[in-house]
Motif scaffolding. Structure first.
Motif, PDB file in Angstrom:
ATOM      1  N   GLN A 174     -41.632   9.033   0.060  1.00 34.67           N
ATOM      2  CA  GLN A 174     -40.465   8.626  -0.587  1.00 34.67           C
ATOM      3  C   GLN A 174     -39.834   7.354  -0.669  1.00 34.67           C
ATOM      4  OE1 GLN A 174     -37.285  10.755   2.058  1.00 34.67           O
ATOM      5  NE2 GLN A 174     -35.631   9.697   0.537  1.00 34.67           N
ATOM      6  N   ARG A 175     -40.222   6.330   0.336  1.00 35.63           N
ATOM      7  CA  ARG A 175     -40.288   5.147   0.232  1.00 35.63           C
ATOM      8  C   ARG A 175     -40.878   4.228  -0.967  1.00 35.63           C
ATOM      9  NH1 ARG A 175     -37.116   1.160  -0.349  1.00 35.63           N
ATOM     10  NH2 ARG A 175     -37.870  -0.866   0.285  1.00 35.63           N
ATOM     11  N   LEU A 176     -42.344   4.882  -1.316  1.00 35.32           N
ATOM     12  CA  LEU A 176     -42.932   4.191  -2.456  1.00 35.32           C
ATOM     13  C   LEU A 176     -42.226   4.602  -3.712  1.00 35.32           C
ATOM     14  CD1 LEU A 176     -46.779   4.958  -2.107  1.00 35.32           C
ATOM     15  CD2 LEU A 176     -45.483   2.588  -2.462  1.00 35.32           C
ATOM     16  N   ASP A 177     -41.747   5.850  -3.790  1.00 34.76           N
ATOM     17  CA  ASP A 177     -41.006   6.385  -4.985  1.00 34.76           C
ATOM     18  C   ASP A 177     -39.562   5.439  -5.071  1.00 34.76           C
ATOM     19  OD1 ASP A 177     -42.634   8.505  -5.240  1.00 34.76           O
ATOM     20  OD2 ASP A 177     -41.507   9.944  -4.526  1.00 34.76           O
ATOM     21  N   GLU A 178     -39.094   5.265  -4.164  1.00 36.63           N
ATOM     22  CA  GLU A 178     -37.775   4.426  -4.150  1.00 36.63           C
ATOM     23  C   GLU A 178     -38.132   3.013  -4.876  1.00 36.63           C
ATOM     24  OE1 GLU A 178     -36.207   4.595  -0.067  1.00 36.63           O
ATOM     25  OE2 GLU A 178     -35.493   6.401  -0.451  1.00 36.63           O
ATOM     26  N   LEU A 179     -39.332   2.488  -4.281  1.00 36.45           N
ATOM     27  CA  LEU A 179     -39.638   1.035  -4.731  1.00 36.45           C
ATOM     28  C   LEU A 179     -40.146   1.053  -6.127  1.00 36.45           C
ATOM     29  CD1 LEU A 179     -41.613   0.021  -1.544  1.00 36.45           C
ATOM     30  CD2 LEU A 179     -39.774  -1.320  -2.457  1.00 36.45           C
ATOM     31  N   ALA A 180     -40.743   2.186  -6.572  1.00 35.16           N
ATOM     32  CA  ALA A 180     -41.190   2.154  -7.796  1.00 35.16           C
ATOM     33  C   ALA A 180     -40.059   2.345  -8.967  1.00 35.16           C
ATOM     34  CB  ALA A 180     -42.088   3.552  -8.012  1.00 35.16           C
ATOM     35  N   GLN A 181     -39.136   3.025  -8.316  1.00 35.18           N
ATOM     36  CA  GLN A 181     -37.738   3.310  -8.991  1.00 35.18           C
ATOM     37  C   GLN A 181     -36.874   2.076  -9.327  1.00 35.18           C
ATOM     38  OE1 GLN A 181     -36.512   5.620 -11.047  1.00 35.18           O
ATOM     39  NE2 GLN A 181     -34.778   4.305 -11.773  1.00 35.18           N
ATOM     40  N   GLU A 182     -36.901   1.105  -7.950  1.00 34.67           N
ATOM     41  CA  GLU A 182     -36.368  -0.192  -8.058  1.00 34.67           C
ATOM     42  C   GLU A 182     -37.082  -1.219  -9.091  1.00 34.67           C
ATOM     43  OE1 GLU A 182     -34.273  -3.276  -4.885  1.00 34.67           O
ATOM     44  OE2 GLU A 182     -35.456  -1.348  -4.064  1.00 34.67           O
ATOM     45  N   ILE A 183     -38.289  -1.105  -8.946  1.00 35.28           N
ATOM     46  CA  ILE A 183     -39.193  -1.942  -9.701  1.00 35.28           C
ATOM     47  C   ILE A 183     -38.935  -1.704 -11.247  1.00 35.28           C
ATOM     48  CG2 ILE A 183     -41.420  -2.386 -10.592  1.00 35.28           C
ATOM     49  CD1 ILE A 183     -42.532  -2.244  -7.666  1.00 35.28           C
ATOM     50  N   THR A 184     -39.016  -0.530 -11.564  1.00 35.10           N
ATOM     51  CA  THR A 184     -38.495   0.155 -12.874  1.00 35.10           C
ATOM     52  C   THR A 184     -37.130  -0.545 -13.436  1.00 35.10           C
ATOM     53  OG1 THR A 184     -39.892   1.986 -12.820  1.00 35.10           O
ATOM     54  CG2 THR A 184     -38.365   1.971 -14.540  1.00 35.10           C
ATOM     55  N   GLU A 185     -36.161  -0.410 -12.686  1.00 30.74           N
ATOM     56  CA  GLU A 185     -34.870  -0.687 -12.903  1.00 30.74           C
ATOM     57  C   GLU A 185     -34.767  -2.258 -12.951  1.00 30.74           C
ATOM     58  OE1 GLU A 185     -32.603   0.690  -9.639  1.00 30.74           O
ATOM     59  OE2 GLU A 185     -32.398   2.676 -10.287  1.00 30.74           O
ATOM     60  N   THR A 186     -35.591  -3.188 -12.100  1.00 31.28           N
ATOM     61  CA  THR A 186     -35.703  -4.538 -12.447  1.00 31.28           C
ATOM     62  C   THR A 186     -36.398  -4.894 -13.658  1.00 31.28           C
ATOM     63  OG1 THR A 186     -35.564  -4.493  -9.913  1.00 31.28           O
ATOM     64  CG2 THR A 186     -36.216  -6.491 -11.035  1.00 31.28           C
TER      65      THR A 186
ATOM     66  N   GLU B 114     -39.206 -13.111  -9.703  1.00 31.48           N
ATOM     67  CA  GLU B 114     -39.080 -13.240  -8.329  1.00 31.48           C
ATOM     68  C   GLU B 114     -38.552 -12.114  -7.289  1.00 31.48           C
ATOM     69  OE1 GLU B 114     -37.743 -16.399  -4.527  1.00 31.48           O
ATOM     70  OE2 GLU B 114     -37.094 -16.562  -6.516  1.00 31.48           O
ATOM     71  N   LYS B 115     -37.711 -11.379  -7.927  1.00 35.37           N
ATOM     72  CA  LYS B 115     -37.277 -10.038  -7.174  1.00 35.37           C
ATOM     73  C   LYS B 115     -38.506  -8.958  -7.506  1.00 35.37           C
ATOM     74  CE  LYS B 115     -33.830  -6.540  -7.342  1.00 35.37           C
ATOM     75  NZ  LYS B 115     -32.533  -5.805  -7.794  1.00 35.37           N
ATOM     76  N   ILE B 116     -39.002  -9.070  -8.798  1.00 36.60           N
ATOM     77  CA  ILE B 116     -40.236  -8.081  -9.022  1.00 36.60           C
ATOM     78  C   ILE B 116     -41.261  -8.290  -8.137  1.00 36.60           C
ATOM     79  CG2 ILE B 116     -41.919  -7.172 -10.614  1.00 36.60           C
ATOM     80  CD1 ILE B 116     -39.602  -7.827 -12.905  1.00 36.60           C
ATOM     81  N   GLN B 117     -41.510  -9.606  -7.707  1.00 33.33           N
ATOM     82  CA  GLN B 117     -42.611  -9.799  -6.957  1.00 33.33           C
ATOM     83  C   GLN B 117     -42.377  -9.551  -5.443  1.00 33.33           C
ATOM     84  OE1 GLN B 117     -45.571 -10.727  -8.609  1.00 33.33           O
ATOM     85  NE2 GLN B 117     -45.793 -12.250  -7.175  1.00 33.33           N
ATOM     86  N   ASP B 118     -41.345  -9.734  -4.937  1.00 36.55           N
ATOM     87  CA  ASP B 118     -40.741  -9.289  -3.665  1.00 36.55           C
ATOM     88  C   ASP B 118     -41.072  -7.735  -3.582  1.00 36.55           C
ATOM     89  OD1 ASP B 118     -40.284 -11.976  -3.028  1.00 36.55           O
ATOM     90  OD2 ASP B 118     -38.123 -11.533  -3.129  1.00 36.55           O
ATOM     91  N   LEU B 119     -40.511  -6.918  -4.679  1.00 35.16           N
ATOM     92  CA  LEU B 119     -40.619  -5.363  -4.461  1.00 35.16           C
ATOM     93  C   LEU B 119     -42.154  -5.135  -4.624  1.00 35.16           C
ATOM     94  CD1 LEU B 119     -37.703  -4.878  -6.953  1.00 35.16           C
ATOM     95  CD2 LEU B 119     -37.743  -4.172  -4.556  1.00 35.16           C
ATOM     96  N   GLU B 120     -42.949  -5.612  -5.480  1.00 36.28           N
ATOM     97  CA  GLU B 120     -44.276  -5.343  -5.360  1.00 36.28           C
ATOM     98  C   GLU B 120     -44.973  -5.611  -4.147  1.00 36.28           C
ATOM     99  OE1 GLU B 120     -46.062  -3.729  -7.718  1.00 36.28           O
ATOM    100  OE2 GLU B 120     -44.848  -3.938  -9.336  1.00 36.28           O
TER     101      GLU B 120
END
Length: 183
Positions: free
Chosen positions: A149-161, A108-114
């Protein structure tokens, strides 16, 4: 329901077990395939935008290029919607049928981040188009930079999740290895 150039997914592709449901591991494998499709969709989204942006230098083709871009975005949107719906089904099955609440919550968290990533990607494309029309506008260029920069942060957060998901589901993969060893 899948569109051209976007890999199609068959929600019925997971093997069924005696209870009529896909195993939790099969659902996770399907989720991972859908994530790959989603990444490919982002690539197609960016490619369509770059084609539109490079073609906008020719004013006589602007409307034709924009219509082609809109059509491609519509196709990609349908594919993203299909992927999202299938992932929601997987998340719910993991929670309700297999009682894998933690794994379901991570998905669900991945879905929200995506969802945030898709919106930010669209915002970035709009900002890039506007900045291309006014390259001297420093505010637009800062906006483009901030969105990247925000896209990079989101991509990093998705990878971590996704790493969290891998860690949380290790026992399912280990169980499969144990089951195969016993056979």
């Amino acid at each position: 329901m899948a569109m051209a150039s976007c890999p199609s997914g068959d929600p019925n592709a997971s093997p069924k077990h005696s209870n009529g449901h896909a195993s939790a591991l099969d659902l996770l494998r399907r989720f991972n395939k859908l994530q790959v499709e989603r990444v490919e969709g982002y690539g197609q989204f960016e490619e369509a935008f770059n084609t539109f942006l490079s073609g906008s230098a020719a004013p006589e083709l602007l409307e034709q290029n924009f219509n082609a871009y809109k059509q491609r975005v519509a196709e990609i949107t349908v594919a993203f919607r299909r992927i999202s719906e299938e992932i929601i089904h997987i998340k719910n099955s993991l929670r309700d049928t297999h009682h894998k609440d933690e794994i379901s919550a991570i998905i669900e968290k991945i879905q929200d981040l995506e969802e945030m990533k898709l919106k930010t990607t669209a915002d970035l494309q709009i900002a890039r188009k506007t900045a291309s029309e006014s390259p001297e506008d420093d505010d637009l260029n800062v906006s483009v930079s901030n969105l990247r920069q925000r896209l990079d942060e989101l991509a990093q957060e998705i990878t971590e999740t996704l790493d969290d998901l891998k860690f949380e589901s290790e026992d399912l993969y280990a169980q499969e290895i144990d089951d195969e060893t016993l056979r």
